[in-house]
Design a protein around this motif. Structure first.
Motif, PDB file in Angstrom:
ATOM      1  N   GLY A  74     -24.571  60.454  14.664  1.00  0.00           N
ATOM      2  CA  GLY A  74     -25.814  59.986  15.265  1.00  0.00           C
ATOM      3  C   GLY A  74     -26.573  58.944  14.484  1.00  0.00           C
ATOM      4  N   LEU A  75     -25.859  58.134  13.692  1.00  0.00           N
ATOM      5  CA  LEU A  75     -26.491  57.081  12.909  1.00  0.00           C
ATOM      6  C   LEU A  75     -25.969  55.716  13.343  1.00  0.00           C
ATOM      7  CD1 LEU A  75     -26.340  58.716   9.355  1.00  0.00           C
ATOM      8  CD2 LEU A  75     -28.374  58.403  10.789  1.00  0.00           C
ATOM      9  N   PRO A  76     -26.723  54.658  13.083  1.00  0.00           N
ATOM     10  CA  PRO A  76     -26.254  53.313  13.446  1.00  0.00           C
ATOM     11  C   PRO A  76     -25.108  52.860  12.548  1.00  0.00           C
ATOM     12  CG  PRO A  76     -28.305  53.175  12.206  1.00  0.00           C
ATOM     13  CD  PRO A  76     -28.078  54.646  12.494  1.00  0.00           C
ATOM     14  N   HIS A  77     -24.374  51.840  13.005  1.00  0.00           N
ATOM     15  CA  HIS A  77     -23.363  51.228  12.148  1.00  0.00           C
ATOM     16  C   HIS A  77     -24.013  50.748  10.855  1.00  0.00           C
ATOM     17  CE1 HIS A  77     -20.800  50.165  15.946  1.00  0.00           C
ATOM     18  NE2 HIS A  77     -20.690  51.437  15.582  1.00  0.00           N
ATOM     19  N   LEU A  78     -23.289  50.903   9.759  1.00  0.00           N
ATOM     20  CA  LEU A  78     -23.869  50.588   8.455  1.00  0.00           C
ATOM     21  C   LEU A  78     -23.984  49.088   8.226  1.00  0.00           C
ATOM     22  CD1 LEU A  78     -22.096  53.108   6.051  1.00  0.00           C
ATOM     23  CD2 LEU A  78     -24.304  53.327   7.219  1.00  0.00           C
ATOM     24  N   PRO A  79     -25.168  48.626   7.824  1.00  0.00           N
ATOM     25  CA  PRO A  79     -25.289  47.229   7.429  1.00  0.00           C
ATOM     26  C   PRO A  79     -24.655  47.023   6.066  1.00  0.00           C
ATOM     27  CG  PRO A  79     -27.358  48.355   7.032  1.00  0.00           C
ATOM     28  CD  PRO A  79     -26.449  49.355   7.730  1.00  0.00           C
ATOM     29  N   PRO A  80     -24.052  45.855   5.829  1.00  0.00           N
ATOM     30  CA  PRO A  80     -23.542  45.571   4.480  1.00  0.00           C
ATOM     31  C   PRO A  80     -24.688  45.530   3.483  1.00  0.00           C
ATOM     32  CG  PRO A  80     -23.486  43.600   5.867  1.00  0.00           C
ATOM     33  CD  PRO A  80     -23.817  44.748   6.770  1.00  0.00           C
ATOM     34  N   SER A  81     -24.442  45.997   2.281  1.00  0.00           N
ATOM     35  CA  SER A  81     -25.500  46.108   1.274  1.00  0.00           C
ATOM     36  C   SER A  81     -26.046  44.753   0.851  1.00  0.00           C
ATOM     37  CB  SER A  81     -24.971  46.865   0.048  1.00  0.00           C
ATOM     38  OG  SER A  81     -23.879  46.159  -0.543  1.00  0.00           O
ATOM     39  N   THR A  82     -25.284  43.682   1.087  1.00  0.00           N
ATOM     40  CA  THR A  82     -25.725  42.343   0.702  1.00  0.00           C
ATOM     41  C   THR A  82     -26.555  41.658   1.778  1.00  0.00           C
ATOM     42  OG1 THR A  82     -23.624  41.453   1.528  1.00  0.00           O
ATOM     43  CG2 THR A  82     -23.756  41.963  -0.834  1.00  0.00           C
ATOM     44  N   ALA A  83     -26.757  42.320   2.921  1.00  0.00           N
ATOM     45  CA  ALA A  83     -27.509  41.709   4.014  1.00  0.00           C
ATOM     46  C   ALA A  83     -28.968  41.494   3.625  1.00  0.00           C
ATOM     47  CB  ALA A  83     -27.419  42.580   5.265  1.00  0.00           C
ATOM     48  N   ASN A  84     -29.511  40.376   4.064  1.00  0.00           N
ATOM     49  CA  ASN A  84     -30.910  40.063   3.780  1.00  0.00           C
ATOM     50  C   ASN A  84     -31.827  40.601   4.867  1.00  0.00           C
ATOM     51  OD1 ASN A  84     -30.344  38.537   1.391  1.00  0.00           O
ATOM     52  ND2 ASN A  84     -29.741  36.806   2.683  1.00  0.00           N
ATOM     53  N   ASN A  85     -33.077  40.898   4.488  1.00  0.00           N
ATOM     54  CA  ASN A  85     -34.091  41.340   5.450  1.00  0.00           C
ATOM     55  C   ASN A  85     -33.588  42.479   6.321  1.00  0.00           C
ATOM     56  OD1 ASN A  85     -35.851  39.233   4.562  1.00  0.00           O
ATOM     57  ND2 ASN A  85     -34.655  37.801   5.807  1.00  0.00           N
ATOM     58  N   THR A  86     -32.978  43.466   5.690  1.00  0.00           N
ATOM     59  CA  THR A  86     -32.353  44.576   6.404  1.00  0.00           C
ATOM     60  C   THR A  86     -32.975  45.896   5.980  1.00  0.00           C
ATOM     61  OG1 THR A  86     -30.273  43.369   6.588  1.00  0.00           O
ATOM     62  CG2 THR A  86     -30.157  45.747   6.864  1.00  0.00           C
ATOM     63  N   ASN A  87     -33.147  46.788   6.937  1.00  0.00           N
ATOM     64  CA  ASN A  87     -33.646  48.125   6.665  1.00  0.00           C
ATOM     65  C   ASN A  87     -32.467  49.043   6.355  1.00  0.00           C
ATOM     66  OD1 ASN A  87     -34.594  50.809   6.909  1.00  0.00           O
ATOM     67  ND2 ASN A  87     -36.257  50.162   8.251  1.00  0.00           N
ATOM     68  N   PHE A  88     -32.463  49.626   5.174  1.00  0.00           N
ATOM     69  CA  PHE A  88     -31.347  50.482   4.748  1.00  0.00           C
ATOM     70  C   PHE A  88     -31.721  51.967   4.797  1.00  0.00           C
ATOM     71  CE2 PHE A  88     -30.548  46.457   2.383  1.00  0.00           C
ATOM     72  CZ  PHE A  88     -29.313  46.139   2.950  1.00  0.00           C
ATOM     73  N   HIS A  89     -32.777  52.328   5.528  1.00  0.00           N
ATOM     74  CA  HIS A  89     -33.240  53.709   5.519  1.00  0.00           C
ATOM     75  C   HIS A  89     -32.301  54.681   6.228  1.00  0.00           C
ATOM     76  CE1 HIS A  89     -36.921  51.682   4.249  1.00  0.00           C
ATOM     77  NE2 HIS A  89     -37.291  52.845   3.747  1.00  0.00           N
ATOM     78  N   ARG A  90     -31.377  54.159   7.029  1.00  0.00           N
ATOM     79  CA  ARG A  90     -30.386  55.043   7.662  1.00  0.00           C
ATOM     80  C   ARG A  90     -29.020  54.923   7.011  1.00  0.00           C
ATOM     81  NH1 ARG A  90     -32.035  56.926  12.488  1.00  0.00           N
ATOM     82  NH2 ARG A  90     -30.818  58.735  11.849  1.00  0.00           N
ATOM     83  N   GLY A  91     -28.937  54.075   5.973  1.00  0.00           N
ATOM     84  CA  GLY A  91     -27.683  53.958   5.248  1.00  0.00           C
ATOM     85  C   GLY A  91     -27.323  52.532   4.914  1.00  0.00           C
ATOM     86  N   ALA A  92     -26.290  52.367   4.097  1.00  0.00           N
ATOM     87  CA  ALA A  92     -25.817  51.046   3.693  1.00  0.00           C
ATOM     88  C   ALA A  92     -24.351  51.142   3.313  1.00  0.00           C
ATOM     89  CB  ALA A  92     -26.636  50.525   2.507  1.00  0.00           C
TER      90      ALA A  92
END
Length: 371
Positions: A74-92
């Motif tokens: 039930g979580l969103p696809h993980l953003p890459p850790s190097t992404a800019n202006n990204t919310n990592f509160h659900r994971g990275a």
């Protein structure tokens, strides 16, 4: 064969009684090209064509195992850790294409550092994770509480370490000597973050992580890259049931056996922490020995995106997946292999199901891990 082509194809190479999966705060992933979701973007279409409609940095036609794990809990696809202006509160996602487990110095001391393409060892990735944590969860105690309800996937690691030796001209016997170093550093990565120039390191477990999944390496002797480059006329080189190259799978088997031994030691040391092994190896073997059971064609380890007619495995380093001379098969979902070393979205979906619901992670992710 041209070295640029060769290396490019390799590159795109809880609490003790935690709540049910939908209560995970976040998902964090570490690894290599099997799980990178955009930290390294090398290839264009047809990578990404099936689900995203454009290339995303994923080495597949669509979603990866880590994407399906995220969806499953039930979580969103993980953003890459190097992404800019990204919310990592659900994971990275800290995985990098071509990332080894071992540090640069290990290969440099052996004259193999020219074969490395990123400085993203397991400790480098965990270092970045530790640096990012305060922006996600605040104080050390708040982060410990946050991580106690998060899931961490640590790996797959090891494939690129062995490739660096193998494709650097070392014999498989010499490369096999890397195994204890690789599995030890994976176990180290779970337990200890070794920060450069900082004597007093932190621990993943000490940071509050208590629910970890640790994948095995693949039986790479069943993949077109290795089957093509190490083609042999000696039938004894191949498994009679699978047609896979024995020597490469023996290396992978040894790695996985030693990794399980390391994880057993960690479980004894941290009995309140769930450290679960994810068996990539057995899953791929099941695909090879009984492809029709999973909806794949017999002989499904032929490459889908490759150079038709170039070899019996539909693979050629001079016409890799996103280059002229390569075509995409009309029945992607009937194939396990996407580009010769990475898998199709369909294969990833089936593998993820085996982790979420069993039997390839025990207990499955969608159940309460043993305390």
């Amino acid at each position: 064969m041209g070295k640029p082509f060769f290396f490019l194809i390799l590159l795109c190479f809880f609490p003790s009684h935690p709540a049910s999966a939908q209560h995970y705060n976040a998902l964090f992933n570490f690894g290599d090209s099997l799980s990178d979701t955009g930290n390294v973007v090398l290839a264009g279409l047809p990578y990404g064509m099936t689900y995203f409609g454009h290339h995303t940095g994923r080495c597949s036609d669509g979603r990866l195992v880590i994407d399906f794990i995220a969806e499953g809990i039930g979580l969103p696809h993980l953003p890459p850790s190097t992404a800019n202006n990204t919310n990592f509160h659900r994971g990275a996602n800290f995985a990098f294409i071509a990332a080894p487990a071992l540090p640069f110095d290990f290969f440099h001391q052996r004259g193999l550092s020219h074969g490395l393409h990123v400085n993203a060892s397991i400790h480098e990735q965990i270092d970045q994770f530790q640096k990012l944590l305060p922006s996600i969860c605040g104080s050390p105690q708040d982060c410990k509480d946050f991580l106690s309800k998060s899931l961490l996937v640590v790996g797959e690691f090891g494939g690129n370490d062995y490739n660096t030796g193998l494709f650097g001209g070392w014999s498989i016997t010499k490369v096999t000597s890397f195994v204890p170093h690789v599995t030890r550093v994976v176990a180290d990565g779970i337990e200890t973050v070794k920060l450069k120039f900082i004597i007093d390191g932190q621990r993943l477990i000490g940071l509050g992580a208590v629910d970890l999944i640790v994948p095995s390496v693949l039986p790479v002797g069943c993949f077109p890259l290795y089957l093509t480059l190490s083609d042999s006329s000696d039938p004894a080189e191949y498994g009679p049931r699978t047609g896979c190259l024995r020597k490469f799978n023996a290396l992978a088997w040894y790695h996985n056996a030693d990794l399980r031994r390391q994880l057993d030691q960690l479980r004894k040391k941290y009995p309140a922490v769930s450290i679960r092994y994810a068996d990539f190896y057995a899953q791929i073997f099941d695909f090879v020995t009984d492809p029709l059971k999973y909806g794949f064609k017999a002989g499904a380890l032929r490459t889908c995106c490759g150079a038709p007619g170039m070899s019996k495995y539909n693979f050629n380093l001079e016409a890799k997946c996103d280059q002229n001379g390569s075509t995409v098969c009309s029945d992607i979902s009937a194939h396990v292999s996407w580009d010769g070393i990475h898998m199709t979205e369909t294969a990833h979906r089936i593998i993820a199901r085996g982790w979420l619901s069993g039997p390839y992670v025990n207990p499955p992710i969608l159940s309460s891990p043993a305390s």
